[in-house]
Structure formats: structure tokens, C-alpha cells
Design a protein around this motif. Structure first.
Motif, PDB file in Angstrom:
ATOM      1  N   THR A  68       0.849  -1.197   0.000  1.00  0.00           N
ATOM      2  CA  THR A  68       0.000   0.000   0.000  1.00  0.00           C
ATOM      3  C   THR A  68       0.880   1.242   0.000  1.00  0.00           C
ATOM      4  N   LEU A  69       1.905   1.251   0.845  1.00  0.00           N
ATOM      5  CA  LEU A  69       2.865   2.363   0.895  1.00  0.00           C
ATOM      6  C   LEU A  69       3.510   2.591  -0.474  1.00  0.00           C
ATOM      7  N   ILE A  70       4.024   1.525  -1.072  1.00  0.00           N
ATOM      8  CA  ILE A  70       4.712   1.631  -2.374  1.00  0.00           C
ATOM      9  C   ILE A  70       3.771   2.206  -3.432  1.00  0.00           C
ATOM     10  N   GLN A  71       2.538   1.688  -3.491  1.00  0.00           N
ATOM     11  CA  GLN A  71       1.570   2.160  -4.487  1.00  0.00           C
ATOM     12  C   GLN A  71       1.136   3.601  -4.205  1.00  0.00           C
ATOM     13  N   MET A  72       0.937   3.948  -2.927  1.00  0.00           N
ATOM     14  CA  MET A  72       0.566   5.329  -2.576  1.00  0.00           C
ATOM     15  C   MET A  72       1.630   6.304  -3.064  1.00  0.00           C
ATOM     16  N   LYS A  73       2.885   5.954  -2.848  1.00  0.00           N
ATOM     17  CA  LYS A  73       3.986   6.842  -3.236  1.00  0.00           C
ATOM     18  C   LYS A  73       4.069   6.990  -4.756  1.00  0.00           C
ATOM     19  N   LYS A  74       3.668   5.941  -5.505  1.00  0.00           N
ATOM     20  CA  LYS A  74       3.641   6.040  -6.969  1.00  0.00           C
ATOM     21  C   LYS A  74       2.544   7.002  -7.412  1.00  0.00           C
ATOM     22  N   ILE A  75       1.360   6.897  -6.762  1.00  0.00           N
ATOM     23  CA  ILE A  75       0.213   7.731  -7.122  1.00  0.00           C
ATOM     24  C   ILE A  75       0.413   9.161  -6.635  1.00  0.00           C
ATOM     25  N   ARG A  76       0.849   9.311  -5.399  1.00  0.00           N
ATOM     26  CA  ARG A  76       1.005  10.621  -4.759  1.00  0.00           C
ATOM     27  C   ARG A  76       2.355  10.701  -4.055  1.00  0.00           C
ATOM     28  N   PRO A  77       3.424  11.020  -4.794  1.00  0.00           N
ATOM     29  CA  PRO A  77       4.760  11.053  -4.181  1.00  0.00           C
ATOM     30  C   PRO A  77       4.870  12.021  -2.994  1.00  0.00           C
ATOM     31  N   ASP A  78       3.978  13.012  -2.942  1.00  0.00           N
ATOM     32  CA  ASP A  78       4.053  14.026  -1.878  1.00  0.00           C
ATOM     33  C   ASP A  78       3.420  13.574  -0.565  1.00  0.00           C
ATOM     34  N   ILE A  79       2.682  12.463  -0.575  1.00  0.00           N
ATOM     35  CA  ILE A  79       1.986  12.042   0.646  1.00  0.00           C
ATOM     36  C   ILE A  79       2.994  11.501   1.664  1.00  0.00           C
ATOM     37  N   GLU A  80       2.753  11.809   2.912  1.00  0.00           N
ATOM     38  CA  GLU A  80       3.578  11.269   3.991  1.00  0.00           C
ATOM     39  C   GLU A  80       2.856  10.042   4.542  1.00  0.00           C
ATOM     40  N   HIS A  87       3.219  -6.078  14.823  1.00  0.00           N
ATOM     41  CA  HIS A  87       4.197  -7.150  14.599  1.00  0.00           C
ATOM     42  C   HIS A  87       5.518  -6.550  14.104  1.00  0.00           C
ATOM     43  N   ALA A  88       6.089  -5.654  14.874  1.00  0.00           N
ATOM     44  CA  ALA A  88       7.291  -4.945  14.428  1.00  0.00           C
ATOM     45  C   ALA A  88       8.506  -5.864  14.347  1.00  0.00           C
ATOM     46  N   THR A  89       9.221  -5.717  13.248  1.00  0.00           N
ATOM     47  CA  THR A  89      10.534  -6.351  13.122  1.00  0.00           C
ATOM     48  C   THR A  89      11.468  -5.290  12.558  1.00  0.00           C
ATOM     49  N   VAL A  90      12.745  -5.456  12.798  1.00  0.00           N
ATOM     50  CA  VAL A  90      13.723  -4.512  12.259  1.00  0.00           C
ATOM     51  C   VAL A  90      13.629  -4.515  10.738  1.00  0.00           C
ATOM     52  N   HIS A  91      13.508  -5.714  10.150  1.00  0.00           N
ATOM     53  CA  HIS A  91      13.446  -5.834   8.691  1.00  0.00           C
ATOM     54  C   HIS A  91      12.262  -5.061   8.105  1.00  0.00           C
ATOM     55  N   SER A  92      11.061  -5.238   8.693  1.00  0.00           N
ATOM     56  CA  SER A  92       9.882  -4.556   8.142  1.00  0.00           C
ATOM     57  C   SER A  92      10.012  -3.040   8.303  1.00  0.00           C
ATOM     58  N   GLY A  93      10.600  -2.608   9.398  1.00  0.00           N
ATOM     59  CA  GLY A  93      10.824  -1.170   9.607  1.00  0.00           C
ATOM     60  C   GLY A  93      11.769  -0.598   8.575  1.00  0.00           C
ATOM     61  N   ILE A  94      12.858  -1.306   8.310  1.00  0.00           N
ATOM     62  CA  ILE A  94      13.842  -0.852   7.309  1.00  0.00           C
ATOM     63  C   ILE A  94      13.196  -0.816   5.927  1.00  0.00           C
ATOM     64  N   GLU A  95      12.439  -1.867   5.581  1.00  0.00           N
ATOM     65  CA  GLU A  95      11.771  -1.912   4.282  1.00  0.00           C
ATOM     66  C   GLU A  95      10.810  -0.737   4.113  1.00  0.00           C
ATOM     67  N   ALA A  96      10.020  -0.458   5.152  1.00  0.00           N
ATOM     68  CA  ALA A  96       9.059   0.646   5.078  1.00  0.00           C
ATOM     69  C   ALA A  96       9.785   1.979   4.879  1.00  0.00           C
ATOM     70  N   MET A  97      10.855   2.198   5.612  1.00  0.00           N
ATOM     71  CA  MET A  97      11.600   3.459   5.492  1.00  0.00           C
ATOM     72  C   MET A  97      12.262   3.557   4.108  1.00  0.00           C
ATOM     73  N   LYS A  98      12.767   2.428   3.597  1.00  0.00           N
ATOM     74  CA  LYS A  98      13.379   2.415   2.272  1.00  0.00           C
ATOM     75  C   LYS A  98      12.401   2.850   1.192  1.00  0.00           C
ATOM     76  N   HIS A  99      11.132   2.502   1.392  1.00  0.00           N
ATOM     77  CA  HIS A  99      10.103   2.806   0.396  1.00  0.00           C
ATOM     78  C   HIS A  99       9.391   4.130   0.673  1.00  0.00           C
ATOM     79  N   GLY A 100       9.929   4.912   1.581  1.00  0.00           N
ATOM     80  CA  GLY A 100       9.419   6.272   1.755  1.00  0.00           C
ATOM     81  C   GLY A 100       8.522   6.527   2.949  1.00  0.00           C
ATOM     82  N   ALA A 101       8.386   5.570   3.872  1.00  0.00           N
ATOM     83  CA  ALA A 101       7.595   5.839   5.074  1.00  0.00           C
ATOM     84  C   ALA A 101       8.304   6.930   5.872  1.00  0.00           C
ATOM     85  N   SER A 102       7.532   7.853   6.427  1.00  0.00           N
ATOM     86  CA  SER A 102       8.149   8.912   7.219  1.00  0.00           C
ATOM     87  C   SER A 102       8.402   8.458   8.648  1.00  0.00           C
ATOM     88  N   ASP A 103       7.665   7.416   9.078  1.00  0.00           N
ATOM     89  CA  ASP A 103       7.883   6.888  10.418  1.00  0.00           C
ATOM     90  C   ASP A 103       7.283   5.498  10.525  1.00  0.00           C
TER      91      ASP A 103
END
Length: 146
Positions: A68-80, A87-103
Motif C-alpha cells: 500500500t505504501l509503495i503504491q501510494m507513493k507512486k500515485i502521490r509522491p508528496d503524501i507522507e 508485529h514490528a521487526t527490524v526488517h519490516s521497519g527498514i523496508e518501510a523506510m526504504k520505500h518512503g515511510a516517514s515513520d
């Protein structure tokens, strides 16, 4: 006038009790909230709304939070986008930040922390939009032969 200045937030979570409660709590604090229960629904309506910040659950059936994050950023690059997960893991956090999550926040989320993250994300979005506008004006002025 103040309604126009209200931060527009989209909550994306498959847990209906959670989004109903969180919507009420955020609206009580002056935010304008759109709540959807799937990544598909979020992507279908992201263009129709001038959303400042999306708060997206990581683990959802269908299109998960990361997609959802990846597709949102494609449609609206300006959205935060702020990712939420139970179910937090270091890997999922890193992946989310890599794809543009602000937090990236863990559930149960402290409402004051979430409000501060939303405020900062909106401020970052406004700064980015102002910089983009300034660049576009510079480009237009350079292209004119006055």
C-alpha cells in the motif's frame, strides 16, 4: 477557514474497531480523518482526497501495508506515510523506510506520539511542496526570455 487548515489523515487498517476509535480520537483533536479498511480501498480513494498523511497498518489481508505504501507513493509522491504495526521487526521497519515511510510505530500506539508524528509529517510535506513550487517558479523564470 480553520477547516481548510485541518490536517487530512487517512487511516488504513483492517481492524474496524481500531480505526473507528482512532478516527474519533484524532477528529476530537482537530484532524480531518478518512478511514478505510484495506489497502485496495486506500489506493482507490487516494486521488480523490487531498490527504496530507496516511497512517497505514503493516499487516492486512490483500494488499499489505508495505505494498500500500509503495503504491501510494507512486500515485502521490508528496503524501507522507506513517506505518503502524502490532508485529514490528527490524526488517519490516527498514523496508518501510526504504520505500518512503516517514515513520514506523508499534501498536498499541500512544495517541500523543501519533499526533506529534502526524504534525511533523504534515510539516515535512508542506516544506517539500513549497520547495517544489519554488523550483518550478525558478524553472519557468529561466525558460522565459524576458
Amino acid at each position: 477557514m480553520e477547516c481548510q487548515l485541518a490536517t487530512k489523515v487517512m487511516l488504513v487498517d483492517d481492524e474496524t474497531d481500531f480505526i473507528e476509535l482512532m478516527s474519533q480520537r484524532l477528529e476530537t483533536r482537530g484532524l480531518k480523518v478518512t478511514a478505510v479498511t484495506s489497502g485496495e480501498e486506500a489506493l482507490a480513494s487516494i486521488d480523490d482526497k487531498n490527504i496530507d498523511v496516511a497512517v497505514v497498518d503493516l499487516a492486512m489481508p490483500g494488499i499489505d501495508g508495505l505494498q500500500t505504501l509503495i503504491q501510494m507513493k507512486k500515485i502521490r509522491p508528496d503524501i507522507e506515510v506513517i506505518m503502524l504495526t502490532g508485529h514490528a521487526t527490524v526488517h519490516s521497519g527498514i523496508e518501510a523506510m526504504k520505500h518512503g515511510a516517514s515513520d514506523y510505530l508499534e501498536k498499541p500506539v500512544d495517541l500523543n506520539v501519533l499526533m506529534e508524528k502526524i504534525r511533523k509529517a504534515k510539516q515535512d510535506r508542506m516544506t517539500a511542496l513549497e520547495e517544489k513550487s519554488a523550483e518550478e517558479v525558478k524553472h519557468i523564470l529561466k525558460s522565459k526570455s524576458w
